[in-house]
Design a protein around this motif. Structure first.
Motif, PDB file in Angstrom:
ATOM      1  N   LEU A   1     -20.758  -7.552  65.167  1.00 21.38           N
ATOM      2  CA  LEU A   1     -22.023  -7.748  64.779  1.00 21.38           C
ATOM      3  C   LEU A   1     -22.576  -7.181  63.252  1.00 21.38           C
ATOM      4  O   LEU A   1     -23.110  -8.314  63.334  1.00 21.38           O
ATOM      5  N   LYS A   2     -21.419  -7.498  63.027  1.00 18.25           N
ATOM      6  CA  LYS A   2     -21.719  -6.406  60.786  1.00 18.25           C
ATOM      7  C   LYS A   2     -21.856  -8.527  60.918  1.00 18.25           C
ATOM      8  O   LYS A   2     -22.279  -8.831  60.324  1.00 18.25           O
ATOM      9  N   LEU A  36     -12.376   2.548  71.448  1.00 20.95           N
ATOM     10  CA  LEU A  36     -12.309   3.640  69.685  1.00 20.95           C
ATOM     11  C   LEU A  36     -12.343   1.310  69.167  1.00 20.95           C
ATOM     12  O   LEU A  36     -12.981   1.410  68.683  1.00 20.95           O
ATOM     13  N   SER A  37     -10.959   1.228  69.796  1.00 14.86           N
ATOM     14  CA  SER A  37     -10.555  -0.039  69.277  1.00 14.86           C
ATOM     15  C   SER A  37     -11.297  -0.871  70.025  1.00 14.86           C
ATOM     16  O   SER A  37     -12.617  -1.933  68.861  1.00 14.86           O
ATOM     17  N   GLU A  38     -12.279  -1.351  70.933  1.00 12.22           N
ATOM     18  CA  GLU A  38     -13.379  -2.400  71.181  1.00 12.22           C
ATOM     19  C   GLU A  38     -13.887  -2.148  70.533  1.00 12.22           C
ATOM     20  O   GLU A  38     -15.213  -3.045  70.349  1.00 12.22           O
ATOM     21  N   ALA A  39     -14.966  -0.587  70.650  1.00 11.23           N
ATOM     22  CA  ALA A  39     -16.422  -0.578  69.756  1.00 11.23           C
ATOM     23  C   ALA A  39     -16.358  -0.646  68.748  1.00 11.23           C
ATOM     24  O   ALA A  39     -17.259  -1.528  68.256  1.00 11.23           O
ATOM     25  N   SER A  40     -14.978  -0.837  67.883  1.00 19.04           N
ATOM     26  CA  SER A  40     -14.708  -0.970  66.055  1.00 19.04           C
ATOM     27  C   SER A  40     -14.968  -2.292  65.764  1.00 19.04           C
ATOM     28  O   SER A  40     -15.443  -3.133  65.128  1.00 19.04           O
ATOM     29  N   SER A  81     -25.486 -13.984  59.245  1.00 21.00           N
ATOM     30  CA  SER A  81     -27.751 -14.704  59.249  1.00 21.00           C
ATOM     31  C   SER A  81     -28.322 -13.977  58.251  1.00 21.00           C
ATOM     32  O   SER A  81     -29.346 -15.062  57.839  1.00 21.00           O
ATOM     33  N   ILE A  82     -27.996 -12.988  57.306  1.00 17.10           N
ATOM     34  CA  ILE A  82     -28.959 -12.900  55.926  1.00 17.10           C
ATOM     35  C   ILE A  82     -28.504 -13.686  55.378  1.00 17.10           C
ATOM     36  O   ILE A  82     -28.917 -14.733  54.563  1.00 17.10           O
TER      37      ILE A  82
END
Length: 76
Positions: free
Chosen positions: A61-62, A51-55, A68-69
């Motif tokens: 990515l965010k 879960l930590s890795e995914a977070s 990028s925006i």
């Protein structure tokens, strides 16, 4: 433990549920209960790590998207 690290988060949760069901059933002895509890603690730790890795990945990515925006908006 290495074998468990390669399992998916969902597989780890399924095993945790199975362990929980076994412990709740009161059909196993003390020694087996302790072994299952120990396995459950290990699996819980691995789930938290995943879960930590995914977070962290989602946060990265965010950030990439936000940068990028900003670049796209500044170029317009």
């Amino acid at each position: 433990m290495e074998k468990e690290k390669t399992k998916s988060f969902e597989d780890l949760l399924k095993r945790l549920q199975k362990i929980s069901d076994l412990l709740d059933s009161n059909t196993i002895g003390l020694e087996e209960s302790v072994k299952l509890y120990e396995e459950g603690v290990l699996l819980t730790k691995l789930c938290y790590e995943k879960l930590s890795e995914a977070s962290i990945k989602v946060t990265e990515l965010k950030g990439d998207l936000e940068r990028s925006i900003k670049i796209d908006v500044q170029q317009d």
